[in-house]
Design a protein around this motif. Sequence first.
Motif, PDB file in Angstrom:
ATOM      1  N   SER A   1       2.995  -4.751   6.419  1.00 56.53           N
ATOM      2  CA  SER A   1       3.016  -4.350   7.827  1.00 56.53           C
ATOM      3  C   SER A   1       1.633  -3.893   8.270  1.00 56.53           C
ATOM      4  CB  SER A   1       4.019  -3.215   8.032  1.00 56.53           C
ATOM      5  OG  SER A   1       3.550  -2.031   7.429  1.00 56.53           O
ATOM      6  N   ARG A   2       1.464  -3.873   9.566  1.00 49.06           N
ATOM      7  CA  ARG A   2       0.218  -3.370  10.157  1.00 49.06           C
ATOM      8  C   ARG A   2      -0.005  -1.922   9.740  1.00 49.06           C
ATOM      9  NH1 ARG A   2      -3.038  -4.002  14.817  1.00 49.06           N
ATOM     10  NH2 ARG A   2      -3.742  -1.977  15.566  1.00 49.06           N
ATOM     11  N   LYS A   3       1.075  -1.147   9.707  1.00 48.01           N
ATOM     12  CA  LYS A   3       0.994   0.268   9.354  1.00 48.01           C
ATOM     13  C   LYS A   3       0.474   0.460   7.928  1.00 48.01           C
ATOM     14  CE  LYS A   3       1.731   4.466  10.687  1.00 48.01           C
ATOM     15  NZ  LYS A   3       0.916   5.035  11.744  1.00 48.01           N
ATOM     16  N   THR A   4       0.841  -0.431   7.020  1.00 46.13           N
ATOM     17  CA  THR A   4       0.365  -0.342   5.638  1.00 46.13           C
ATOM     18  C   THR A   4      -1.154  -0.495   5.587  1.00 46.13           C
ATOM     19  OG1 THR A   4       2.436  -1.184   4.759  1.00 46.13           O
ATOM     20  CG2 THR A   4       0.506  -1.397   3.334  1.00 46.13           C
TER      21      THR A   4
ATOM     22  N   ILE B   1      -6.772  -5.940  11.760  1.00 43.87           N
ATOM     23  CA  ILE B   1      -5.711  -5.290  10.991  1.00 43.87           C
ATOM     24  C   ILE B   1      -4.489  -6.200  10.940  1.00 43.87           C
ATOM     25  CG2 ILE B   1      -4.100  -3.348  10.981  1.00 43.87           C
ATOM     26  CD1 ILE B   1      -6.391  -1.599  12.005  1.00 43.87           C
ATOM     27  N   ASP B   2      -4.151  -6.811  12.087  1.00 43.56           N
ATOM     28  CA  ASP B   2      -2.977  -7.694  12.132  1.00 43.56           C
ATOM     29  C   ASP B   2      -3.143  -8.931  11.254  1.00 43.56           C
ATOM     30  OD1 ASP B   2      -1.438  -6.114  13.846  1.00 43.56           O
ATOM     31  OD2 ASP B   2      -2.441  -6.939  15.619  1.00 43.56           O
TER      32      ASP B   2
ATOM     33  N   GLU C   1      -3.230   0.080   8.052  1.00 42.07           N
ATOM     34  CA  GLU C   1      -3.799   1.265   8.695  1.00 42.07           C
ATOM     35  C   GLU C   1      -3.816   2.459   7.731  1.00 42.07           C
ATOM     36  OE1 GLU C   1      -1.268   1.637  12.108  1.00 42.07           O
ATOM     37  OE2 GLU C   1      -2.553   0.347  13.345  1.00 42.07           O
ATOM     38  N   ARG C   2      -2.757   2.626   6.951  1.00 40.71           N
ATOM     39  CA  ARG C   2      -2.708   3.726   5.977  1.00 40.71           C
ATOM     40  C   ARG C   2      -3.776   3.559   4.905  1.00 40.71           C
ATOM     41  NH1 ARG C   2       3.407   3.012   5.623  1.00 40.71           N
ATOM     42  NH2 ARG C   2       4.163   4.359   7.269  1.00 40.71           N
TER      43      ARG C   2
ATOM     44  N   ALA D   1      -2.891  -7.925   7.592  1.00 44.60           N
ATOM     45  CA  ALA D   1      -1.503  -7.588   7.265  1.00 44.60           C
ATOM     46  C   ALA D   1      -0.680  -8.859   7.088  1.00 44.60           C
ATOM     47  CB  ALA D   1      -0.910  -6.709   8.359  1.00 44.60           C
TER      48      ALA D   1
END
Length: 86
Positions: free
Chosen positions: A18-21, A8-9, A23-24, A12
């Motif tokens: 971002s990592r969160k993007t 994921i990192d 993940e979403r 990203a």
Amino acid sequence: MDEAFYTIDSLAERWSVSRKTVERLIAKGDLKAVKMGRIVRIPPEYAEEYIREHGIIGQPSTGHRQIYQSKPRRAAAPAYVKGPWV
């Protein structure tokens, strides 16, 4: 794409988001991923498929983001105003 799988990192970072993007996108089902135990990996072909279907990520597209400018503050009204009736 030269890696066997993206983390994921790493994805990203490659996409400049971002990592969160990432993940979403996985949580929504837009980006396919493979779970190996507790570890999530994204095969390069899934990343390429996402880009083909949704376009390049990490760059603002026209019409989606608005720039909000703060409005000038109005002067505060006095605490007590004498009216014509006084």
